[in-house]
Motif scaffolding. Structure first.
Motif, PDB file in Angstrom:
ATOM      1  N   ALA A   4      33.661  44.609  41.797  1.00 11.44           N
ATOM      2  CA  ALA A   4      33.653  44.315  43.231  1.00 11.44           C
ATOM      3  C   ALA A   4      33.368  45.576  44.039  1.00 11.44           C
ATOM      4  CB  ALA A   4      34.994  43.708  43.636  1.00 11.44           C
ATOM      5  N   LYS A   5      33.823  46.717  43.512  1.00 11.76           N
ATOM      6  CA  LYS A   5      33.607  47.982  44.216  1.00 11.76           C
ATOM      7  C   LYS A   5      32.125  48.303  44.334  1.00 11.76           C
ATOM      8  CE  LYS A   5      34.489  51.725  41.930  1.00 11.76           C
ATOM      9  NZ  LYS A   5      35.217  52.809  41.239  1.00 11.76           N
ATOM     10  N   SER A  11      28.183  34.698  43.700  1.00  8.00           N
ATOM     11  CA  SER A  11      29.108  33.592  43.934  1.00  8.00           C
ATOM     12  C   SER A  11      30.180  33.508  42.846  1.00  8.00           C
ATOM     13  CB  SER A  11      28.336  32.278  44.020  1.00  8.00           C
ATOM     14  OG  SER A  11      27.598  32.059  42.826  1.00  8.00           O
ATOM     15  N   TRP A  12      29.793  33.802  41.590  1.00  8.88           N
ATOM     16  CA  TRP A  12      30.769  33.718  40.504  1.00  8.88           C
ATOM     17  C   TRP A  12      31.831  34.791  40.627  1.00  8.88           C
ATOM     18  CZ3 TRP A  12      31.333  37.947  37.387  1.00  8.88           C
ATOM     19  CH2 TRP A  12      30.271  38.871  37.356  1.00  8.88           C
ATOM     20  N   ARG A  46      32.838  36.132  43.517  1.00  6.77           N
ATOM     21  CA  ARG A  46      33.695  35.693  44.628  1.00  6.77           C
ATOM     22  C   ARG A  46      34.694  34.634  44.145  1.00  6.77           C
ATOM     23  NH1 ARG A  46      32.352  37.329  49.666  1.00  6.77           N
ATOM     24  NH2 ARG A  46      30.254  38.164  50.024  1.00  6.77           N
ATOM     25  N   ALA A  47      34.208  33.735  43.291  1.00 10.34           N
ATOM     26  CA  ALA A  47      35.094  32.696  42.755  1.00 10.34           C
ATOM     27  C   ALA A  47      36.222  33.318  41.941  1.00 10.34           C
ATOM     28  CB  ALA A  47      34.285  31.718  41.897  1.00 10.34           C
ATOM     29  N   ILE A  48      35.897  34.342  41.143  1.00 11.56           N
ATOM     30  CA  ILE A  48      36.918  35.032  40.350  1.00 11.56           C
ATOM     31  C   ILE A  48      37.929  35.715  41.262  1.00 11.56           C
ATOM     32  CG2 ILE A  48      37.306  36.981  38.790  1.00 11.56           C
ATOM     33  CD1 ILE A  48      34.690  36.249  37.407  1.00 11.56           C
ATOM     34  N   GLN A  49      37.454  36.313  42.363  1.00 14.97           N
ATOM     35  CA  GLN A  49      38.362  36.976  43.291  1.00 14.97           C
ATOM     36  C   GLN A  49      39.315  35.979  43.952  1.00 14.97           C
ATOM     37  OE1 GLN A  49      35.426  39.176  45.730  1.00 14.97           O
ATOM     38  NE2 GLN A  49      36.410  41.051  45.000  1.00 14.97           N
ATOM     39  N   VAL A  50      38.778  34.835  44.356  1.00 12.79           N
ATOM     40  CA  VAL A  50      39.616  33.809  44.984  1.00 12.79           C
ATOM     41  C   VAL A  50      40.629  33.265  43.979  1.00 12.79           C
ATOM     42  CG1 VAL A  50      39.620  31.500  46.019  1.00 12.79           C
ATOM     43  CG2 VAL A  50      37.870  33.167  46.681  1.00 12.79           C
ATOM     44  N   PHE A  51      40.154  33.005  42.767  1.00 14.09           N
ATOM     45  CA  PHE A  51      41.046  32.500  41.721  1.00 14.09           C
ATOM     46  C   PHE A  51      42.149  33.514  41.418  1.00 14.09           C
ATOM     47  CE2 PHE A  51      42.074  31.963  37.168  1.00 14.09           C
ATOM     48  CZ  PHE A  51      42.598  30.679  37.214  1.00 14.09           C
ATOM     49  N   SER A  52      41.784  34.793  41.355  1.00 16.90           N
ATOM     50  CA  SER A  52      42.764  35.850  41.095  1.00 16.90           C
ATOM     51  C   SER A  52      43.809  35.912  42.208  1.00 16.90           C
ATOM     52  CB  SER A  52      42.064  37.205  40.958  1.00 16.90           C
ATOM     53  OG  SER A  52      41.176  37.192  39.863  1.00 16.90           O
ATOM     54  N   LEU A  53      43.369  35.739  43.444  1.00  9.88           N
ATOM     55  CA  LEU A  53      44.294  35.743  44.576  1.00  9.88           C
ATOM     56  C   LEU A  53      45.284  34.586  44.469  1.00  9.88           C
ATOM     57  CD1 LEU A  53      45.254  36.811  47.304  1.00  9.88           C
ATOM     58  CD2 LEU A  53      43.484  35.416  48.401  1.00  9.88           C
TER      59      LEU A  53
END
Length: 216
Positions: free
Chosen positions: A2-3, A11-12, A14-21
């Motif tokens: 992400a850095k 998009s994938w 971003r999906a991982i980031q949302v899922f992690s949150l």
């Protein structure tokens, strides 16, 4: 990742980031439901996991520029096996105030041995990626001996089940079936193979174990 891709996140990712949150939020909630002793033990394993990935000690202790526990020569699989054995055997029992008797200790050691064996196909796969400074098991003893080691570890895994104070024939069947499957995948492992071989099939062996527990 992400850095380096914060301006144009795929998009994938971003999906991982949302899922992690979401996972983090649920983790915080369930952490409040645990007993204090359980939370302290989780914190201990969390520190080990953190040090596994994050640079934290002076460079002179390391053989690779990553500066984390994973980079200390030969240590990686033992850190993983220690954390897995502790979290999957000790943690649930401690959280339920179960007495830590000889059977628990034997089962913890047995689980440690199993995780070591389970890691070997991944160690063989990563030969083409790992720095020689990591000193992984295949790098030290070669591919053939690593496979032999995997078979020996799984024989020990089955043997330990047979010498427990109380033998459960159902568990013996499950341990034997899981071991035979993993032996097959270990023997079939090689340096150059499809990522699906390990990332899907070998990763699915614990799920097979769960399936056998439910069916048998």
């Amino acid at each position: 990742m992400a850095k380096f891709h914060r301006r144009q996140l795929a998009s994938w990712l971003r999906a991982i980031q949302v899922f992690s949150l979401l996972c983090f939020v649920f983790m915080c909630y369930y952490a409040t439901q645990l007993a204090r002793d359980t939370a302290l033990i989780i914190a201990g394993f969390g520190v080990i996991t953190f040090m596994y990935a994050i640079p934290f000690l002076p460079k002179r202790f390391f053989l690779d520029k990553q500066n984390n526990l994973r980079s200390i020569s030969g240590l990686k699989v033992y850190v993983i096996a220690l954390v897995w054995a502790g979290v999957t055997v000790l943690l649930p029992l401690i959280n339920n105030n179960y007495a830590l008797n000889n059977t628990v200790i034997v089962t913890t050691v047995q689980r440690f041995v199993f995780i070591l064996a389970l890691m070997l196909p991944f160690e063989l796969r990563d030969l083409k990626y790992d720095s020689l400074k990591l000193g992984t098991i295949p790098q030290k003893i070669g591919v053939k001996r690593t496979k032999i080691l995997g078979v020996i570890l799984l024989l020990i895994f089955v043997l330990v089940e047979l010498i427990k104070p109380e033998i459960d024939l159902r568990q013996v069947k499950i341990v034997l079936l899981v071991s035979l499957v993993l032996i097959g995948f270990t023997i079939g492992s090689r340096k150059h193979q499809s990522d699906i071989y390990t990332a899907f099939w070998v990763e699915a062996i614990p799920i097979l174990w769960l399936f056998l527990e439910l069916v048998l």
